[in-house]
Design a protein around this motif. Structure first.
Motif, PDB file in Angstrom:
ATOM      1  N   VAL A  49      -1.976   6.353 -14.264  1.00  0.00           N
ATOM      2  CA  VAL A  49      -1.166   7.529 -13.982  1.00  0.00           C
ATOM      3  C   VAL A  49       0.099   7.446 -14.827  1.00  0.00           C
ATOM      4  O   VAL A  49       0.890   6.516 -14.674  1.00  0.00           O
ATOM      5  N   GLU A  50       0.253   8.409 -15.736  1.00  0.00           N
ATOM      6  CA  GLU A  50       1.419   8.465 -16.618  1.00  0.00           C
ATOM      7  C   GLU A  50       1.657   7.125 -17.320  1.00  0.00           C
ATOM      8  O   GLU A  50       2.781   6.629 -17.398  1.00  0.00           O
ATOM      9  N   GLY A  51       0.578   6.526 -17.795  1.00  0.00           N
ATOM     10  CA  GLY A  51       0.673   5.298 -18.565  1.00  0.00           C
ATOM     11  C   GLY A  51       0.860   4.024 -17.759  1.00  0.00           C
ATOM     12  O   GLY A  51       1.083   2.964 -18.322  1.00  0.00           O
ATOM     13  N   ARG A  52       0.754   4.120 -16.435  1.00  0.00           N
ATOM     14  CA  ARG A  52       0.908   2.943 -15.575  1.00  0.00           C
ATOM     15  C   ARG A  52      -0.348   2.744 -14.741  1.00  0.00           C
ATOM     16  O   ARG A  52      -0.972   3.708 -14.293  1.00  0.00           O
ATOM     17  N   PHE A  53      -0.697   1.468 -14.523  1.00  0.00           N
ATOM     18  CA  PHE A  53      -1.811   1.133 -13.643  1.00  0.00           C
ATOM     19  C   PHE A  53      -1.301   1.286 -12.212  1.00  0.00           C
ATOM     20  O   PHE A  53      -0.405   0.571 -11.784  1.00  0.00           O
ATOM     21  N   ASP A  54      -1.845   2.240 -11.476  1.00  0.00           N
ATOM     22  CA  ASP A  54      -1.337   2.633 -10.162  1.00  0.00           C
ATOM     23  C   ASP A  54      -2.243   2.095  -9.052  1.00  0.00           C
ATOM     24  O   ASP A  54      -3.327   2.635  -8.813  1.00  0.00           O
ATOM     25  N   VAL A  55      -1.790   1.058  -8.367  1.00  0.00           N
ATOM     26  CA  VAL A  55      -2.610   0.424  -7.333  1.00  0.00           C
ATOM     27  C   VAL A  55      -2.827   1.317  -6.123  1.00  0.00           C
ATOM     28  O   VAL A  55      -3.783   1.103  -5.358  1.00  0.00           O
ATOM     29  N   THR A  56      -1.993   2.324  -5.927  1.00  0.00           N
ATOM     30  CA  THR A  56      -2.212   3.209  -4.781  1.00  0.00           C
ATOM     31  C   THR A  56      -3.442   4.085  -4.981  1.00  0.00           C
ATOM     32  O   THR A  56      -3.943   4.678  -4.026  1.00  0.00           O
ATOM     33  N   ARG A  57      -3.956   4.143  -6.210  1.00  0.00           N
ATOM     34  CA  ARG A  57      -5.160   4.929  -6.489  1.00  0.00           C
ATOM     35  C   ARG A  57      -6.421   4.277  -5.939  1.00  0.00           C
ATOM     36  O   ARG A  57      -7.432   4.937  -5.778  1.00  0.00           O
ATOM     37  N   PHE A  58      -6.364   2.952  -5.682  1.00  0.00           N
ATOM     38  CA  PHE A  58      -7.580   2.282  -5.217  1.00  0.00           C
ATOM     39  C   PHE A  58      -7.362   1.355  -4.020  1.00  0.00           C
ATOM     40  O   PHE A  58      -8.305   0.817  -3.485  1.00  0.00           O
ATOM     41  N   GLN A  59      -6.156   1.159  -3.602  1.00  0.00           N
ATOM     42  CA  GLN A  59      -5.838   0.334  -2.440  1.00  0.00           C
ATOM     43  C   GLN A  59      -6.433  -1.078  -2.539  1.00  0.00           C
ATOM     44  O   GLN A  59      -7.494  -1.372  -1.986  1.00  0.00           O
ATOM     45  N   PRO A  60      -5.730  -1.984  -3.229  1.00  0.00           N
ATOM     46  CA  PRO A  60      -6.224  -3.356  -3.386  1.00  0.00           C
ATOM     47  C   PRO A  60      -6.419  -4.051  -2.046  1.00  0.00           C
ATOM     48  O   PRO A  60      -5.604  -3.895  -1.127  1.00  0.00           O
ATOM     49  N   LEU A  61      -7.488  -4.803  -1.959  1.00  0.00           N
ATOM     50  CA  LEU A  61      -7.779  -5.596  -0.777  1.00  0.00           C
ATOM     51  C   LEU A  61      -7.202  -6.983  -0.983  1.00  0.00           C
ATOM     52  O   LEU A  61      -7.275  -7.531  -2.086  1.00  0.00           O
ATOM     53  N   ALA A  62      -6.611  -7.561   0.061  1.00  0.00           N
ATOM     54  CA  ALA A  62      -6.030  -8.901  -0.020  1.00  0.00           C
ATOM     55  C   ALA A  62      -6.525  -9.726   1.155  1.00  0.00           C
ATOM     56  O   ALA A  62      -6.875  -9.203   2.209  1.00  0.00           O
ATOM     57  N   ARG A  63      -6.514 -11.029   0.953  1.00  0.00           N
ATOM     58  CA  ARG A  63      -6.980 -11.975   1.973  1.00  0.00           C
ATOM     59  C   ARG A  63      -5.786 -12.547   2.706  1.00  0.00           C
ATOM     60  O   ARG A  63      -4.763 -12.857   2.109  1.00  0.00           O
TER      61      ARG A  63
END
Length: 194
Positions: A159-173
């Motif tokens: 999004v606008e040249g940035r990798f946007d983590v809100t687009r895929f919601q990273p899973l964490a342990r």
């Protein structure tokens, strides 16, 4: 509370993993003489920018580690919330030669810079060459360090040249059987940047 790990904690469950929380998950793809393998590892992180390097550790002699020792390459795909059930399925202890991509119904693609499989529709994937495998203290603890030779970014995550983590919601342990998901992101400016 204070305890020495060698003396035990006296709790019903070990709190160590719960304290190191949240941890990103490396969905590690490998290929060896017995076929392709896909497994999640939650002791994972980036360790250097130039050249870019990542690490993950294996707490047993699993297929991933054997394949990496055999070939010197591996892929690391990010895990999104939508893939949580498939990721969990790939964490099982299956006989050598089991292709967890097929078992869990995970779309597979070939890496471009290394002879290795990757998760085709992952939000991001690193193609890695082994820098070093370090035997750690304890039974079968191994640290794998890889140099990133290629990076895949899913187009809808830019999004606008940035990798946007809100687009895929990273899973964490987390600890125990706990997981979390990133749903909110905020910016902070370092004092040196003001």
């Amino acid at each position: 509370m204070f305890y020495r790990p060698e003396e035990g904690h006296g709790l019903p469950h070990n709190p160590f993993n719960a304290v190191i929380n949240p941890r990103p998950i490396a969905w590690v793809g490998t290929r060896g003489s017995e076929g392709d393998n896909l497994a999640p590892y939650s002791f994972f992180n980036g360790v250097a920018y130039t050249p870019p390097q990542v690490m993950f550790s294996s707490t047993a002699r699993k297929d991933s580690l054997r394949n990496i020792e055999e070939t010197g390459v591996f892929s690391v795909s990010t895990v999104e919330y939508a893939a949580r059930d498939k990721m969990n399925l790939t964490s099982g202890a299956y006989p050598p030669g089991t292709d967890e991509f097929v078992l869990a119904g995970v779309a597979k693609a070939e890496c471009r810079t290394i002879p290795c499989p990757r998760v085709a529709d992952a939000p991001a994937c690193f193609e890695c060459e082994v820098v070093q495998i370090v035997r750690l203290r304890g039974d079968n603890n191994h640290l794998v360090i890889g140099e990133v030779k290629g990076i895949h970014l899913r187009d809808d995550c830019l999004v606008e040249g940035r990798f946007d983590v809100t687009r895929f919601q990273p899973l964490a342990r987390g600890g125990y059987r706990d997981y979390s998901v990133v749903t909110e992101v905020f910016e902070m400016i370092r004092p040196s940047e003001k």
